[in-house]
Write an enzyme that holds these catalytic residues in place. Structure first.
Site: not given
Length: 245
Positions: A139, A152
């Site tokens: 990401s 995350y």
């Protein structure tokens, strides 16, 4: 481009994983799809002519069972692994000092340990193919340091580091390992992300606007091809220019 290549996609029941499955199927891949969401996963498998495996990336026994299924599939070789399965607990609104320990551990179990164990299970079959490819879905939050979702971000940063280390370990076996780092995509999986963060991405990209999953699945398909070996170890920010690497 992928005809004759057997590829496993984790987290394939919805969102980006389902779109990856559709793209790879269109390019002729022999697909195995894995997800904890069995009903949705089987629907995508039926749509793409794939085989479905129930998989819980947080459970080592489930990963071992999936590895057994892989070993018995077809000729017992695997040409590609897409480590897409992940969870995103807390995206969009939890300060780092309010993250619960159980929540942090769960994210790491699934996103980091699960990816490691899935890769470990698949590696003997990737070696047997002679041209194995691993694509880790990271990401761009880990490239620009997105706030208020540290567990995350940390997990996706770990995937980037794992990609580089694996590339060196598996390179002698002609296994290429890469990562793609998309931003927020327009899928059913991102509906819970606050509107302000969607706007941040849409307005901050070099190519303004939202980004659909189909815009990055072609890149993933190439990275799974035999011609992508020279890119091993690279992290590609496929985000329409929100982050430059």
């Amino acid at each position: 481009m992928l005809k004759g290549r057997t590829i496993l996609v984790t987290g394939a029941a919805r969102g980006l994983g389902a779109e990856i499955a559709r793209r790879l199927a269109a390019q002729g891949a022999d697909l195995l799809l894995a997800d904890i969401a069995e009903e949705e996963g089987r629907a995508v498998a039926d749509e793409t002519g794939a085989r479905f495996i129930t998989l819980d990336l947080g459970d080592p026994a489930s990963i071992d069972a999936a590895g057994t299924v892989l070993a018995g599939h077809g000729k017992g070789v695997l040409h590609g692994l897409v480590n897409n399965g992940a969870i995103a607990t807390g995206i969009g609104g939890i300060p780092f000092d309010e993250i619960g320990i159980d929540s942090w551990d769960r994210v790491m179990q699934v996103n980091v340990r699960g990816t490691w164990l899935m890769t470990r299970a698949a590696t003997p079959l990737l070696k047997a193919s002679g041209s194995g490819r691993i694509v880790n879905i990271a990401s761009d939050t880990a490239l620009w340091g997105a706030p208020r979702l540290m567990s995350y971000v940390a997990s996706k940063g770990a995937l980037m580091s794992m990609t580089r280390s694996l590339a060196r370990e598996l390179g002698p076996d002609r296994i290429g390992v890469t990562a793609v780092a998309p931003g927020i995509l327009t899928t059913e999986s991102t509906g819970y992300v606050p509107e302000a963060r969607h706007r941040l991405y849409a307005e901050g990209r070099a190519v303004p606007g939202e980004q659909a999953p189909g815009e990055i699945t072609e890149v993933i398909a190439f990275l799974l091809s035999e011609g992508a070996l020279t890119l091993t170890g690279q992290v590609l920010p496929v985000n329409n220019g929100f982050v430059f690497n």
